[in-house]
Structure formats: structure tokens, C-alpha cells
Design a protein around this motif. Structure first.
Motif, PDB file in Angstrom:
ATOM      1  N   SER A 288      18.833  -7.235  -4.692  1.00 34.91           N
ATOM      2  CA  SER A 288      20.061  -7.113  -5.464  1.00 34.91           C
ATOM      3  C   SER A 288      19.808  -7.217  -6.956  1.00 34.91           C
ATOM      4  O   SER A 288      20.736  -7.152  -7.744  1.00 34.91           O
ATOM      5  N   VAL A 292      16.317  -5.008 -16.304  1.00 33.48           N
ATOM      6  CA  VAL A 292      17.409  -5.267 -17.236  1.00 33.48           C
ATOM      7  C   VAL A 292      17.647  -4.056 -18.129  1.00 33.48           C
ATOM      8  O   VAL A 292      18.755  -3.813 -18.591  1.00 33.48           O
TER       9      VAL A 292
ATOM     10  N   LEU B  92      21.483   1.239  -9.144  1.00 30.62           N
ATOM     11  CA  LEU B  92      21.120   1.007 -10.540  1.00 30.62           C
ATOM     12  C   LEU B  92      21.633  -0.365 -10.963  1.00 30.62           C
ATOM     13  O   LEU B  92      22.716  -0.772 -10.576  1.00 30.62           O
ATOM     14  N   THR B  93      20.863  -1.057 -11.791  1.00 28.29           N
ATOM     15  CA  THR B  93      21.357  -2.326 -12.317  1.00 28.29           C
ATOM     16  C   THR B  93      22.355  -2.037 -13.437  1.00 28.29           C
ATOM     17  O   THR B  93      22.432  -0.917 -13.949  1.00 28.29           O
ATOM     18  N   GLY B  95      22.208  -3.078 -16.478  1.00 24.54           N
ATOM     19  CA  GLY B  95      21.469  -2.721 -17.684  1.00 24.54           C
ATOM     20  C   GLY B  95      21.033  -1.263 -17.681  1.00 24.54           C
ATOM     21  O   GLY B  95      21.162  -0.556 -18.687  1.00 24.54           O
ATOM     22  N   GLU B  96      20.548  -0.806 -16.534  1.00 26.88           N
ATOM     23  CA  GLU B  96      20.126   0.602 -16.439  1.00 26.88           C
ATOM     24  C   GLU B  96      21.305   1.541 -16.633  1.00 26.88           C
ATOM     25  O   GLU B  96      21.186   2.574 -17.288  1.00 26.88           O
ATOM     26  N   ASP B  99      22.249   1.751 -20.271  1.00 26.76           N
ATOM     27  CA  ASP B  99      21.290   2.568 -21.010  1.00 26.76           C
ATOM     28  C   ASP B  99      21.465   4.049 -20.704  1.00 26.76           C
ATOM     29  O   ASP B  99      21.425   4.890 -21.595  1.00 26.76           O
ATOM     30  N   ARG B 113      24.233  -3.132 -28.070  1.00 26.58           N
ATOM     31  CA  ARG B 113      24.254  -3.285 -26.612  1.00 26.58           C
ATOM     32  C   ARG B 113      23.905  -4.720 -26.218  1.00 26.58           C
ATOM     33  O   ARG B 113      24.639  -5.357 -25.455  1.00 26.58           O
ATOM     34  N   ASP B 114      22.795  -5.234 -26.784  1.00 28.37           N
ATOM     35  CA  ASP B 114      22.365  -6.593 -26.436  1.00 28.37           C
ATOM     36  C   ASP B 114      23.405  -7.626 -26.865  1.00 28.37           C
ATOM     37  O   ASP B 114      23.683  -8.590 -26.146  1.00 28.37           O
ATOM     38  N   PRO B 124      22.607  -8.279 -16.798  1.00 27.54           N
ATOM     39  CA  PRO B 124      22.279  -6.850 -16.698  1.00 27.54           C
ATOM     40  C   PRO B 124      21.232  -6.550 -15.638  1.00 27.54           C
ATOM     41  O   PRO B 124      20.952  -5.396 -15.370  1.00 27.54           O
ATOM     42  N   GLY B 125      20.659  -7.571 -15.019  1.00 27.63           N
ATOM     43  CA  GLY B 125      19.592  -7.335 -14.045  1.00 27.63           C
ATOM     44  C   GLY B 125      20.091  -7.189 -12.618  1.00 27.63           C
ATOM     45  O   GLY B 125      19.306  -6.965 -11.712  1.00 27.63           O
ATOM     46  N   LYS B 126      21.406  -7.311 -12.425  1.00 29.34           N
ATOM     47  CA  LYS B 126      21.924  -7.210 -11.056  1.00 29.34           C
ATOM     48  C   LYS B 126      22.263  -5.772 -10.723  1.00 29.34           C
ATOM     49  O   LYS B 126      22.712  -5.018 -11.577  1.00 29.34           O
ATOM     50  N   LYS B 127      22.079  -5.411  -9.449  1.00 32.75           N
ATOM     51  CA  LYS B 127      22.426  -4.055  -9.034  1.00 32.75           C
ATOM     52  C   LYS B 127      23.945  -3.930  -8.946  1.00 32.75           C
ATOM     53  O   LYS B 127      24.648  -4.880  -8.601  1.00 32.75           O
ATOM     54  N   VAL B 130      26.388  -5.337  -6.196  1.00 32.05           N
ATOM     55  CA  VAL B 130      26.759  -6.740  -6.023  1.00 32.05           C
ATOM     56  C   VAL B 130      27.693  -7.229  -7.132  1.00 32.05           C
ATOM     57  O   VAL B 130      28.105  -8.379  -7.125  1.00 32.05           O
TER      58      VAL B 130
END
Lengths: 546, 308
Positions: A288, A292, B92-93, B95-96, B99, B113-114, B124-127, B130
């Protein structure tokens, strides 16, 4: 439900018998599933019933007399692939041949339909968040599993009755034997539904559950390739070999799959009652969390298509290459064993090959190339999936134009066969070359496989053209074009349609019995280009789906 | 003032449904324009026509200096859009996705963005699969706000945001307005519109039935007055421009027509004014006025729209 009213405190202190609430709402859910899938269920039933009926008619036409059937039995015994997949022909009566031929096919159809159906209503709904919606209602822990099994069993029972009726009334076979064949297939179908339910409970995503369940089906139905005859009774395909519905029928046999079904359903109950919503014993490989920031290439529609579906193409390519190497190797080894048989020589004459190995190699290559049509169509239908799920609008609201968006997806779809077909050619050629020491086979095989690319692109073209003009028809139209073409292969091989008609389908020009000409692939490449242009132009002019 | 969006007589039908039925809309440069209406009134259809995702059956639409259908790509370089119904790519997360959307837009500020990811407290690292609804919303909001754009088209952008994030979002919009960005904010969160918007258009059954600044809209409506007097009033009902009069002993509540407030106060004063509250109509009242009319299935007759 117990009829005796109990005062509340006593109930609270708890007589822990079977909890009737565990099945609360089953009736409602059964009706809901039937309502939601009525078309799917109708199609599933129709295909399962049509298959043995089609075999009955075509085999009767092909083998009208006892003599022809005897010849057929001899040719069959000589064909190692048939022998491995279907087992020995039990008797040479026409009904014996029909059920022998139909058994494995029927298992694949009812099994695949049942397990996909089971996963669709359990894990797939859970993935989509609809299970939560439902579980929030007065729905028991075992309700969903129970409802799916009930519907799957009812559909399979209907298939059994209709198959028996069709074979007994339509083809005039003995009613008892026809019913036994139908019931056995139906019991196996229900068993695979239960297998799908267990997979759905164990795997943490619908995709994982599907791969697991399909792998089980393949192992159960096609073990003959790897398993010696004396161990076949372990597998469903082996059960069919001992069934003999029209000569020495084994009436107890349907009880075997039913017993397995019961065990699988109990297992599904046990897991579903213990696990959390969304959890599974086998975690989804994808996880999941992820990067980043986007990778360098994820900045265009083509890059997005690669990021989303590239892994699938790589998996397809690796699988097809591995299987191709094996098939190439095995083809070469058949030379020694079967090259001297009469029936084999007759086949060689039709295909214009010198050795049995060469002939088998071309047949396998052709079949693999047919398979590539499926990932191609799946890729070509992605723009529709993206648009109908609302993922096209945000990108088209960026400076990405319609044509750029569409071509990003389409280019990926067209590249897929351009990778998969050479993989097949290289694989078969390599396997064959390794076994025979003839290295030139690699180049020849790659060329043969690549010749097939325009045919697969034509299916992509159909998908995109219909998508541009009438997007909601794209999915049925694309798959119908593949199915019809595949059906024409069978019709051509049975000599029901002529050469010209066959060449008008994309699968025609690549067939091993049709001598290849350059004009046909060029024509199909042009047709594909035209269809893509039509689809693109229409898409640029129409409203986005809302 | 120069118009960034101008639509005249837009019509769009889907089968037998008339989603837009002669819609007129004008958004001036540099303003935050509230676009109000209940579900199904035609807000999203309007935005999709303005983005060139749908082609209007009739009428004319101009966006910036171009035609939304013909010049779609050129115009999209200058605007950013937040769709109302956010569907992301499951694998896709966040963050992706940000971007990707930013790179497709072209002018994308990674520092901003940051900063925005920080401000909105997004992981931003979660898909995407979820993420909760609010987090999915944050993903597209960050992508839009981090893009260089002179026009923001926002379709119910704050749905699913918690009150803290909602406040953060309002700050972001106020900053963008200070930088001169034009914003069309489709919403049915009236407090948000009231807090942010310079001008408001109310859409109903595919038509704009009211448009103007909040002050202008209020001008059309009545002021609510409650007062406590020294002695019970008499004969107030006869005062011109006074409505909904309720007298309970020495307590009075009523509503005064625009232009009659002075006279009402004067008459109340005669009974010894002890305590007074007067408040203009809230946006909610303005809004409900258009939807609580009897027989509101039929299109509003043109007489009610915009006429004083």
C-alpha cells in the motif's frame, strides 16, 4: 431459528448454539446477486450448454459411420497432446466420443465462470469498498459466502438439466448418461466456485485471488501433461475419465466434487468469520506504499500507461517465452516417438512439413499467436476503462490534447503484441534449436510470429474505432471480433467455411494450413491503421463520457 | 472589467435531460466567483463545457481569449482544474499522481508542491487505493494549486476535507487571489462561498437565476429585524414595506424591504426602542429563496432573475 421464546437475560447469558444471525439476509443477497448478474448468468449458462451440443453436432457430421470413428480413435491414440489432455478414448460410440471431447472443455468453461463469479462477488466487491457498505447492514458473517454458493450451485444445476435435455432430446443420447454427465460437470463447477471463495478469503486482492484460483483450475483440468496416468484420479480431469456415462456409468462420481465443495465452503466460512474486513492471509505483493515522487518517465500518457500496465506485459512476455521454449523443445522430441505413425503422416501431408516436430511447432506457434490477441485487446480497451472511470477528464483538462492522450494508450497497446510475438518466436525457435541443433529455427520462428502482428493490431483497431464512435459498445465489440475470428478457425478446420471466407478474418492468413502471402498481413496492417484513424478522429469530436 | 469566462445561452442536453438550458455566466479577471446550486443543477456540466470536455449544443462560451472546445490544449496551459468526483489510479501513490498531473500541466512548481503537501498533511507515499475521500481530494488540490495557472476551475473542491484542512484551503485560495488568479468555485458549502467569494452566481435547472456581489444580492432581499420595545406597538402592520410581522408583548420581529428600513425603525422608535438587531439575509436565505418556491420543478420565469 428456535421457536421457543426465551426471556432476554437468559439469551444474553448465552446458550451458544448455532447463531441464526450468521446467515441473516441470505435470501435478499441471493436475489441481489441474481439481479445484478442476470445477463452474465444467462451467458455463462448458454456457453456451458452450447459446448457439448456443438460437439455432438460437429462430431456427428465429421464421424457419421462406425468406420470413420474407428479411424478417429486410431488417430487420437497417435496424437500425444490429445492423449495427454483428454486421456484414452473410452469407447467408439458417438456419444462416448462427444463426452470424451466435451469433458475438459466443459470443466474449463463452468470452472472459470464459477470461480470468477465467486471472486467478483466477494474479494472484488471488498476491494471496491462495496462489501463495507453491505456488511454495515443486518448481514451475517456467513451470508455472502452462502449466497454465492447457492447461486453458483443453482446455475450449475440449471446447466446440468439443460445439458441433459439437449443431449437426450436434441442429439438422442440415453437420458441417464446425459444427466450423469451434466450433473458431474455441474458438481465440478460448484466445486470451483467454492475454490474461488477460498481464494477470495485468503488473497488480499481480487487480482491475486483470481490468479490463484485460475492456477488451481489449470492444475485440476490439465494435469495430464505432467501427471502419470495412475495418479490422474486425484484430479477433476481424471474423474471424468472414469465416469463413462454411456457405458458402465459410475453414478457415485458427482458425490466426489460435492464433498470437496462442502470442505471448501467450510474452509471459506472459517476464514471469513475470523478475518478483518480487507485483510487476507496472503498479502498483496503490490503493498500500500510506494515512491513519494514520480519516476523520470511518469510525465506523459505513454509513461502513465507503462507505469500502470508495463508489469503485466513483462509478465505475459516472460510466461509466453518460458512456455514457448518448453513447447519448442517438446516438439522436437516428438519426432522420434511418433514420426512413423500413419495418422501422423496424414497430418504432415496437410501441413506440408517434413517432420512431425516441424508440424507441431507451427501448430503451437499459431495457437500462442492467437492467445496474444487477448492482451492486445485488453490494452486497446484501456482508454475506455480510463474514461468511463473518470480518470480521463483530469488529464484532458491539462494541456494534453485528446489525440495525444489516446495515442499514449494506443501506442502502448500496439507495442504489446510487438513484444509478445517475437518473444514467442524466439522462445519456440530457441527450444527447438536447442533440441535439434538447428539454430536457424530461431530466426524463422521469429519471422513467422511477427507476421502475425497485423492480425492482432486489427483487433486493437476494432476496439479503438468502436471506442471512438460508440464508447459503450467498445468492450463487447472488441471481444466479439476476437471470438468470431476464433470460431472461424474452428469452422475452417472443420471445412464448414471456405478459404476466402477464412482469409477475411484476421486469424486466417497466419494459419499453418494456409500458405502465407505477404499481401494479407500488409492489408491487415493498413486496415488496422484505418480503424485507428477512424477511432481517433471520432474520439476527438465527441463528448467525454459523463 | 475584463471577463475571463463568458458564456451566453449555453444549452447541453443528454437524451431527454436538459442539463444546461440557456445558461449565462460571466467571471471577471481576478475575482473568486462562487458558483452555487444543488446537485444536478448543471454546475459540473458547465465546468466540463468550459474545459472542452463536452461540446455545447447551442450558445457561446469564451474562456480567457479562446474557444473552450477548439483551443482546449492552449487554454489548458493557463488553467488548472479540480474535478468534483475524484478517481485516481489505484496503483499510483499520491506523490506520483501529483507529479504526473503537474508534469502534464507543464508549468509546475516542485517547491510549492512540497510546501502544499506539508500544509495539507498528506502522506505522498501511500497508494491511491488506500486513501480516504478527503486524502484523494487533497491529491488533486495540491496538483492544481502547485501549477502555474491564471485561472482555477474548482468543482466542489473541499468536499471530504476536515475543518482544519478546509481552513487551510481557504487560505490558499485567498493567497491565489492576492496574486491575481481568477477562481471559479463551484460549491454548495455556503459558508465557504460567503467567506471567499467576490461575486456569486446561483444556478438552477441549467440556468443562472441570480448573479452579483453578495451586497447586490442582499440588496434584493429583506433585512430581518428583531426589537424589544418599552410598550406594545400598535398599527405596525400598516407600515409600507414591512412583512412577516410577529408581536409578542413588547417583542417584535419582522422583515423590512430594501429602502424601507429607515421608516420601519422610525415607527418602532415611537414605542421606545430598548434593544435592536438587524441583519441582512444570509446566503442560505438567498439560496433557499430560489429553491423553496412553489412548483420549483419548472424553470424560473425570467422576471425573477436579476430584476430589482
Amino acid at each position: 431459528m428456535s421457536g421457543r421464546p426465551t426471556p432476554r437475560p437468559a439469551a444474553a447469558s448465552g446458550i451458544r448454539a448455532v447463531n441464526p444471525d450468521a446467515l441473516a439476509g441470505t435470501g435478499t443477497l441471493v436475489r441481489f446477486i441474481v439481479r445484478r448478474d442476470r445477463l452474465l448468468i444467462a451467458a455463462w449458462t448458454a456457453v456451458a450448454v452450447a459446448l457439448p451440443l456443438f460437439n455432438a453436432y460437429s462430431l456427428t457430421a465429421l464421424l457419421p459411420t462406425h468406420d470413420t470413428r474407428a479411424l478417429f480413435a486410431e488417430a487420437t491414440a497417435a496424437n500425444p497432446l490429445t492423449a495427454a489432455l483428454l486421456g484414452p478414448l473410452p469407447d467408439t460410440s458417438i456419444e462416448g466420443i462427444v463426452v470424451w471431447r466435451s469433458g475438459v472443455q466443459s470443466l474449463i468453461v463452468v470452472g472459470l465462470a464459477a470461480l470468477l463469479f465467486a471472486i467478483r462477488h466477494t474479494r472484488a466487491d471488498e476491494d471496491a469498498g462495496r462489501r463495507e457498505l453491505m456488511a454495515g447492514g443486518a448481514v451475517g458473517r456467513h451470508t455472502l459466502v452462502t449466497a454465492v454458493v447457492i447461486v453458483a450451485a443453482a446455475v450449475n444445476l440449471a446447466v446440468a438439466v439443460l445439458v441433459a435435455a439437449a443431449l437426450a432430446l436434441g442429439a438422442g443420447y440415453a437420458l441417464g448418461g446425459s444427466l450423469l454427465f451434466g450433473l458431474t460437470v455441474a458438481a465440478c463447477g460448484t466445486m470451483f466456485a467454492a475454490g474461488g471463495l477460498v481464494a477470495a478469503q485468503l488473497a488480499q486482492s481480487a487480482a491475486l485471488a483470481r490468479s490463484g484460483a485460475v492456477a488451481l483450475l489449470v492444475a485440476g483440468v490439465l494435469p495430464g501433461i505432467a501427471v502419470p496416468d495412475d495418479k490422474m484420479w486425484i484430479f477433476p480431469a481424471g474423474w471424468l475419465r472414469v465416469l463413462r456415462p454411456y457405458a458402465g456409468a459410475q453414478w457415485w462420481l458427482p458425490l466426489v466434487p460435492l464433498a470437496v465443495t462442502a470442505a471448501l465452503v467450510l474452509a471459506a466460512y472459517a476464514v471469513s468469520a475470523r478475518r478483518d474486513l480487507g485483510a487476507g492471509l496472503l498479502p498483496d505483493r503490490g503493498g500500500s506504499t510506494g515512491p513519494v515522487r514520480a519516476g523520470r518517465r511518469l510525465g506523459s500518457v505513454g509513461g502513465l500507461a507503462w507505469r500502470l500496465h508495463g508489469g503485466q506485459v513483462v509478465t505475459w512476455a516472460l510466461t509466453l517465452t518460458t512456455m514457448s521454449v518448453a513447447v519448442g523443445w517438446v516438439s522436437a522430441s516428438f519426432d522420434a516417438r511418433f514420426g512413423s505413425l500413419d495418422a501422423a503422416r496424414e497430418l504432415l501431408g496437410r501441413l506440408g512439413h517434413e517432420t512431425m516436430g516441424d508440424a507441431l511447432l507451427t501448430i503451437f506457434t499459431y495457437v500462442f499467436c492467437l492467445v496474444v490477441a487477448c492482451p492486445t485487446v485488453m490494452s486497446a480497451l484501456r482508454p475506455y476503462a480510463e474514461e468511463s472511470r473518470g480518470r480521463a477528464a483530469p488529464l484532458l483538462a491539462s494541456p494534453t490534447g485528446r489525440i495525444r492522450w489516446l495515442s499514449g494508450h494506443v501506442a502502448f497497446g500496439l507495442a504489446a503484441p510487438a513484444v509478445l510475438l517475437p518473444a514467442i518466436g524466439l522462445g519456440t525457435g530457441l527450444g527447438y534449436g536447442l533440441a535439434t541443433g538447428r539454430a536457424e529455427a530461431i530466426l524463422a520462428q521469429t519471422g513467422t510470429a511477427l507476421l502475425f502482428a497485423p492480425a492482432t493490431w486489427t483487433f486493437a483497431g476494432v476496439a479503438i474505432a468502436v471506442y471512438g464512435l460508440r464508447p459503450r459498445l467498445a468492450v463487447p465489440a472488441a471481444w466479439a471480433s476476437v471470438l468470431i475470428s476464433a470460431g472461424c478457425v474452428a469452422l475452417w478446420e472443420a471445412r464448414t467455411i471456405g478459404r476466402t471466407a477464412f482469409l477475411l478474418t484476421p486469424f486466417g492468413y497466419g494459419h499453418p494450413e494456409v500458405s502465407p502471402e505477404v499481401a494479407a498481413p500488409v492489408a491487415y496492417a493498413l486496415l488496422a491503421a484505418l480503424l485507428l484513424a477512424v477511432g481517433g478522429a471520432a474520439f476527438a469530436r465527441r463528448d467525454l463520457l459523463t | 472589467m475584463e471577463s475571463v469566462i463568458s458564456a451566453t445561452g449555453l444549452v447541453k442536453t443528454f437524451g431527454r435531460t436538459r442539463a444546461l438550458d440557456g445558461l449565462d455566466l460571466r467571471v471577471a479577471a481576478g475575482e473568486i466567483h462562487g458558483y452555487l446550486g444543488p446537485n444536478g443543477a448543471g454546475k459540473t456540466t458547465t465546468l466540463r463545457v468550459l474545459l472542452g470536455l463536452l461540446r455545447a449544443d447551442a450558445g457561446e462560451a469564451r474562456l480567457l481569449d479562446g474557444d473552450p472546445w477548439r483551443d482546449a490544449v492552449r487554454l489548458h496551459r493557463r488553467l488548472a482544474y479540480v474535478p468534483g468526483d475524484v478517481t485516481l489510479w489505484d496503483d499510483l501513490t499520491g506523490g506520483e499522481t501529483i507529479d504526473l498531473l503537474g508534469r502534464l500541466h507543464g508549468a509546475f512548481d516542485t517547491r510549492r508542491r512540497d510546501e502544499l503537501i506539508d500544509r495539507f498533511q498528506l502522506d505522498p507515499g501511500k497508494k491511491a487505493r488506500v486513501y480516504s475521500k478527503g486524502n484523494r481530494q487533497k491529491v488533486v488540490l495540491i496538483a492544481a494549486l502547485a501549477s502555474e495557472a491564471e485561472l482555477l476551475l474548482l468543482d466542489e473542491p473541499s468536499s471530504g476535507l476536515d475543518p482544519l484542512m478546509e481552513a487551510e484551503f481557504r487560505d490558499c485560495l485567498a493567497e491565489r487571489r492576492a496574486q491575481g488568479t481568477t477562481i471559479l468555485l463551484s460549491s454548495h458549502i455556503l459558508a465557504e462561498v460567503e467567506a471567499l467569494c467576490d461575486r456569486v452566481s446561483i444556478v438552477r435547472a441549467g440556468r443562472v437565476v441570480e448573479t452579483g456581489t453578495l451586497a447586490e444580492l442582499r440588496h434584493l432581499t429583506w433585512t430581518s429585524i428583531t426589537a424589544r420595545l418599552e410598550r406594545p406597538p400598535e398599527g405596525l402592520a400598516a407600515v409600507a414595506g414591512l412583512h412577516d410581522l410577529e408581536v409578542r408583548g413588547t417583542s417584535v420581529s419582522c422583515r423590512a424591504e430594501t429602502g424601507h428600513v429607515g421608516e420601519v425603525l422610525h415607527r418602532l422608535g415611537a414605542y421606545g426602542l430598548q434593544d435592536l438587531t438587524a441583519q441582512p439575509a444570509t446566503l442560505e436565505e438567498l439560496f433557499l429563496r430560489h429553491y423553496r418556491q412553489p412548483g420549483n420543478d419548472a424553470p424560473v420565469s425570467s422576471g425573477t432573475a436579476g430584476t430589482p
